[in-house]
Design an enzyme around this catalytic site. Structure first.
Site, PDB file in Angstrom:
ATOM      1  N   TRP A 100     -22.038 -52.777 -65.681  1.00 31.87           N
ATOM      2  CA  TRP A 100     -23.017 -53.768 -65.227  1.00 31.87           C
ATOM      3  C   TRP A 100     -22.490 -55.150 -65.645  1.00 31.87           C
ATOM      4  O   TRP A 100     -22.046 -55.335 -66.776  1.00 31.87           O
ATOM      5  CB  TRP A 100     -24.409 -53.547 -65.847  1.00 31.87           C
ATOM      6  CG  TRP A 100     -25.298 -54.698 -65.484  1.00 31.87           C
ATOM      7  CD1 TRP A 100     -25.886 -54.925 -64.276  1.00 31.87           C
ATOM      8  CD2 TRP A 100     -25.637 -55.829 -66.303  1.00 31.87           C
ATOM      9  NE1 TRP A 100     -26.580 -56.122 -64.296  1.00 31.87           N
ATOM     10  CE2 TRP A 100     -26.439 -56.694 -65.525  1.00 31.87           C
ATOM     11  CE3 TRP A 100     -25.331 -56.193 -67.629  1.00 31.87           C
ATOM     12  CZ2 TRP A 100     -26.948 -57.903 -66.019  1.00 31.87           C
ATOM     13  CZ3 TRP A 100     -25.840 -57.389 -68.117  1.00 31.87           C
ATOM     14  CH2 TRP A 100     -26.644 -58.239 -67.315  1.00 31.87           C
ATOM     15  N   GLU A 154     -23.651 -50.658 -61.498  1.00 35.19           N
ATOM     16  CA  GLU A 154     -25.104 -50.899 -61.564  1.00 35.19           C
ATOM     17  C   GLU A 154     -25.489 -52.215 -60.894  1.00 35.19           C
ATOM     18  O   GLU A 154     -25.010 -53.286 -61.262  1.00 35.19           O
ATOM     19  CB  GLU A 154     -25.553 -50.919 -63.025  1.00 35.19           C
ATOM     20  CG  GLU A 154     -27.058 -51.146 -63.190  1.00 35.19           C
ATOM     21  CD  GLU A 154     -27.496 -51.184 -64.658  1.00 35.19           C
ATOM     22  OE1 GLU A 154     -26.627 -51.101 -65.550  1.00 35.19           O
ATOM     23  OE2 GLU A 154     -28.708 -51.327 -64.900  1.00 35.19           O
ATOM     24  N   LYS A 158     -28.306 -55.207 -59.511  1.00 38.64           N
ATOM     25  CA  LYS A 158     -29.464 -55.910 -60.048  1.00 38.64           C
ATOM     26  C   LYS A 158     -29.991 -56.863 -58.987  1.00 38.64           C
ATOM     27  O   LYS A 158     -29.279 -57.246 -58.053  1.00 38.64           O
ATOM     28  CB  LYS A 158     -29.070 -56.669 -61.322  1.00 38.64           C
ATOM     29  CG  LYS A 158     -30.256 -57.196 -62.111  1.00 38.64           C
ATOM     30  CD  LYS A 158     -29.892 -57.426 -63.571  1.00 38.64           C
ATOM     31  CE  LYS A 158     -31.041 -58.083 -64.322  1.00 38.64           C
ATOM     32  NZ  LYS A 158     -30.881 -58.055 -65.754  1.00 38.64           N
ATOM     33  N   ASP A 211     -31.142 -48.871 -61.679  1.00 42.11           N
ATOM     34  CA  ASP A 211     -32.022 -49.173 -62.813  1.00 42.11           C
ATOM     35  C   ASP A 211     -33.413 -49.456 -62.247  1.00 42.11           C
ATOM     36  O   ASP A 211     -33.555 -50.268 -61.319  1.00 42.11           O
ATOM     37  CB  ASP A 211     -31.459 -50.388 -63.568  1.00 42.11           C
ATOM     38  CG  ASP A 211     -32.254 -50.744 -64.810  1.00 42.11           C
ATOM     39  OD1 ASP A 211     -33.495 -50.875 -64.714  1.00 42.11           O
ATOM     40  OD2 ASP A 211     -31.635 -50.936 -65.875  1.00 42.11           O
ATOM     41  N   HIS A 221     -34.487 -53.026 -61.537  1.00 43.27           N
ATOM     42  CA  HIS A 221     -33.603 -53.909 -60.781  1.00 43.27           C
ATOM     43  C   HIS A 221     -33.919 -53.983 -59.294  1.00 43.27           C
ATOM     44  O   HIS A 221     -33.034 -54.200 -58.475  1.00 43.27           O
ATOM     45  CB  HIS A 221     -32.147 -53.490 -60.995  1.00 43.27           C
ATOM     46  CG  HIS A 221     -31.681 -53.733 -62.400  1.00 43.27           C
ATOM     47  ND1 HIS A 221     -30.375 -53.643 -62.787  1.00 43.27           N
ATOM     48  CD2 HIS A 221     -32.362 -54.085 -63.512  1.00 43.27           C
ATOM     49  CE1 HIS A 221     -30.270 -53.906 -64.075  1.00 43.27           C
ATOM     50  NE2 HIS A 221     -31.468 -54.168 -64.537  1.00 43.27           N
ATOM     51  N   HIS A 234     -30.927 -45.617 -64.619  1.00 44.63           N
ATOM     52  CA  HIS A 234     -31.382 -46.260 -65.841  1.00 44.63           C
ATOM     53  C   HIS A 234     -32.900 -46.237 -65.780  1.00 44.63           C
ATOM     54  O   HIS A 234     -33.512 -47.002 -65.038  1.00 44.63           O
ATOM     55  CB  HIS A 234     -30.860 -47.706 -65.948  1.00 44.63           C
ATOM     56  CG  HIS A 234     -29.542 -47.782 -66.636  1.00 44.63           C
ATOM     57  ND1 HIS A 234     -28.914 -48.963 -66.952  1.00 44.63           N
ATOM     58  CD2 HIS A 234     -28.732 -46.795 -67.114  1.00 44.63           C
ATOM     59  CE1 HIS A 234     -27.781 -48.704 -67.570  1.00 44.63           C
ATOM     60  NE2 HIS A 234     -27.641 -47.404 -67.670  1.00 44.63           N
ATOM     61  N   ASP A 270     -37.877 -57.598 -64.706  1.00 47.50           N
ATOM     62  CA  ASP A 270     -36.990 -56.625 -65.352  1.00 47.50           C
ATOM     63  C   ASP A 270     -37.130 -56.731 -66.868  1.00 47.50           C
ATOM     64  O   ASP A 270     -36.230 -57.167 -67.562  1.00 47.50           O
ATOM     65  CB  ASP A 270     -35.546 -56.930 -64.904  1.00 47.50           C
ATOM     66  CG  ASP A 270     -34.513 -56.053 -65.588  1.00 47.50           C
ATOM     67  OD1 ASP A 270     -34.791 -54.862 -65.753  1.00 47.50           O
ATOM     68  OD2 ASP A 270     -33.450 -56.579 -65.963  1.00 47.50           O
ATOM     69  N   ASP A 321     -37.675 -54.429 -69.214  1.00 50.93           N
ATOM     70  CA  ASP A 321     -37.154 -53.346 -70.054  1.00 50.93           C
ATOM     71  C   ASP A 321     -38.163 -52.842 -71.078  1.00 50.93           C
ATOM     72  O   ASP A 321     -37.819 -52.581 -72.224  1.00 50.93           O
ATOM     73  CB  ASP A 321     -35.844 -53.783 -70.741  1.00 50.93           C
ATOM     74  CG  ASP A 321     -34.762 -54.106 -69.753  1.00 50.93           C
ATOM     75  OD1 ASP A 321     -34.186 -53.170 -69.193  1.00 50.93           O
ATOM     76  OD2 ASP A 321     -34.493 -55.305 -69.508  1.00 50.93           O
ATOM     77  N   ASP A 377     -32.810 -47.034 -70.385  1.00 46.96           N
ATOM     78  CA  ASP A 377     -32.454 -48.444 -70.612  1.00 46.96           C
ATOM     79  C   ASP A 377     -33.728 -49.253 -70.845  1.00 46.96           C
ATOM     80  O   ASP A 377     -34.319 -49.778 -69.910  1.00 46.96           O
ATOM     81  CB  ASP A 377     -31.690 -48.986 -69.394  1.00 46.96           C
ATOM     82  CG  ASP A 377     -31.143 -50.390 -69.645  1.00 46.96           C
ATOM     83  OD1 ASP A 377     -31.250 -50.876 -70.784  1.00 46.96           O
ATOM     84  OD2 ASP A 377     -30.606 -51.000 -68.697  1.00 46.96           O
TER      85      ASP A 377
HETATM   86  C1  RNT Z   1     -29.052 -55.239 -67.507  1.00 44.86           C
HETATM   87  C2  RNT Z   1     -28.718 -53.837 -67.181  1.00 44.86           C
HETATM   88  C3  RNT Z   1     -27.839 -53.131 -68.171  1.00 44.86           C
HETATM   89  C4  RNT Z   1     -28.188 -53.412 -69.610  1.00 44.86           C
HETATM   90  C5  RNT Z   1     -27.429 -52.584 -70.618  1.00 44.86           C
HETATM   91  C6  RNT Z   1     -27.563 -53.105 -72.001  1.00 44.86           C
HETATM   92  O1  RNT Z   1     -30.017 -55.783 -66.711  1.00 44.86           O
HETATM   93  O2  RNT Z   1     -29.887 -53.097 -66.987  1.00 44.86           O
HETATM   94  O3  RNT Z   1     -27.829 -51.771 -67.911  1.00 44.86           O
HETATM   95  O4  RNT Z   1     -29.560 -53.274 -69.853  1.00 44.86           O
HETATM   96  O5  RNT Z   1     -26.128 -52.471 -70.220  1.00 44.86           O
HETATM   97 ZN    ZN Z   2     -29.668 -50.944 -66.759  1.00 46.12          ZN
END
Ligand code: RNT
Ligand code: ZN
Length: 418
Positions: free
Chosen positions: A184, A225, A227, A258, A261, A285, A293, A295, A325
């Site tokens: 990523w 990955e 986003k 993810d 994302h 993820h 986003d 998390d 994640d």
């Molecule tokens: C960032 C991505 C990525 C990170 C990790 C730490 O937006 O989601 O995967 O969260 O690599």
């Molecule tokens: Zn991620």
């Protein structure tokens, strides 16, 4: 004497669901548990590394953050003991151990800087996955890495990702199971660019350069990955979903989706069936966006449940690597690991216990009322009793004992970290 579990098993059986089979399937799933919840994605390359240059944001100042590799490993050992089943650890390149070799920059890291992680993992019976770290670094400070205009900076990151792939392959060979390596990058801009094509072309070329290094798929599986936006990359993200869909299809890499994302009204669950028509291995993820986003720690919300249901219904559990994640610095971080990972597993268990055959029968008969009614009934079936039994069989605490376990660790270990 009949137990609560026995009656739960009967309740599921009356809908044609074999609880033992579901338990067996769940036991076969290894989550990729992320190493970065315990220290707020800091890594240990330099004391007190700042996130920076990344578009990732961790909020919160809850005491007890892991300050070094030893503390992180201690927290991870505790976390793994609270998560039923056998799981993997997903390491980031920024968690290299330089104690024996001295520091080197990211373009020069190698397996020797992760030897102690491999030793630790072997002792714990844990397999490793890996991530190149293309953020939290002076050469990522202006928000671009592999797509940077400046060739020197691109070359630095190409070298880094190649090294990360070598480390992954090393893990894969040693552990006898392919290491999932995820890429990523934060590349993007706050305001409207005029040369979107140029950035994306450079990213494509840089990735192609990274993959010139041929490594056995028995050792390493690379994923890319996408986003949608990040802090500081609101107007443009180079590695968008379309970019990586095309890239992963034409270059035969894994795609990583993810859950944070995509547009908030977009369903990652809905993408699963299309994805598997064209590709055969996916990395997820599992995360929880709240307005953005963010998390947040994974919980059993509709997004998670629908995602797990799709994996089960599309028979994709065996083809999907379920990585986690999330990172929350406002609560006890061990508790975050435990709740988030357990909820991911509980969501999967619930999906495995779905009366899918009966639902499909109603579907075929076009009895959409019955389908809807059974889906609703499924929500209140005695999942908790099966989950408790699973935890018991896996020698892990039940939900009812989790809070005490986490509080005890906070008192005896975390509170000593100032
Ligand atoms: C960032 C991505 C990525 C990170 C990790 C730490 O937006 O989601 O995967 O969260 O690599
Ligand atoms: Zn991620």
């Amino acid at each position: 004497m009949s137990t609560i579990f026995d009656s739960a098993r009967e309740a599921y059986a009356s809908l044609g669901v074999d609880v033992e089979k579901a338990i067996q399937k769940l036991q076969g799933v290894s989550l990729g548990i992320h190493c970065w919840q315990a220290d707020d994605v800091g890594g240990f390359e330099h004391a007190g590394a700042e996130l920076g240059g990344g578009g990732i944001q961790v909020t919160g100042n809850y005491p007890g953050k892991a300050r070094n590799i030893e503390e992180l490993r201690s927290d991870l050992e505790k976390a793994f003991s609270l998560i039923p089943g056998t799981h993997r650890l997903s390491l980031h390149a920024s968690y290299a151990d330089f104690s024996k070799t001295g520091w080197v920059d990211r373009d020069r890291i190698g397996p020797e800087h992760f030897e102690s992680w491999l030793d630790w993992a072997t002792k714990q019976g844990i397999m490793l996955d890996f991530n190149a770290t293309c953020f939290s670094h002076p050469k990522a400070d202006d928000g671009f890495t592999l797509s940077h205009r400046n060739k020197e900076i691109r070359d630095f990151w190409i070298a880094h990702v190649k090294q990360a792939r070598k480390i992954s392959a090393y893990f894969g060979e040693k552990q006898g199971s392919p290491c999932i390596h995820n890429i990523w990058i934060p590349d993007g801009s706050k305001d409207i660019p005029v040369d979107r094509y140029g950035y994306r072309k450079r990213l494509q070329e840089s990735l192609d350069a990274v993959f010139e290094l041929e490594l056995s798929k028995d050792y390493v599986r690379d994923a890319v990955e996408s986003k949608l936006f990040g802090i500081g990359s609101e107007a443009f993200v180079v590695g968008s979903h379309e970019f990586y869909m095309g890239y992963s299809q034409t270059r035969d890499t894994l795609l990583c989706m993810d859950m944070g994302h995509f547009h908030l009204t977009e369903s990652v669950a809905d993408k699963i069936s299309s994805f598997f028509l064209y590709q055969d291995e996916l990395l997820l993820h599992v995360s929880r966006p709240v307005r953005w986003d963010s998390d947040h720690v994974v919980i059993m919300n509709d997004d998670l449940m629908q995602l797990m249901q799709e994996l089960v219904r599309a028979d994709a559990v065996g083809k999907t690597h379920i990585g986690l994640d999330f990172f929350d610095g406002t609560i006890n971080r061990l508790g975050a690991y435990a709740v988030g990972s357990r909820s991911a597993l509980k969501g999967l268990l619930s999906a495995l216990l779905e009366p899918t055959a009966l639902l499909q029968k109603y579907d075929r008969e076009e009895n959409y009322f019955a389908r809807l009614a059974l889906l609703e009934e499924s929500r209140t079936l005695p999942l908790g009793a099966v989950w408790d039994e699973y935890c018991r069989r896996m020698d892990t605490v039940k939900d009812s004992a989790l809070i005490q376990e986490v509080m005890d660790y906070e008192k005896s270990v975390l509170s000593g970290r100032k």
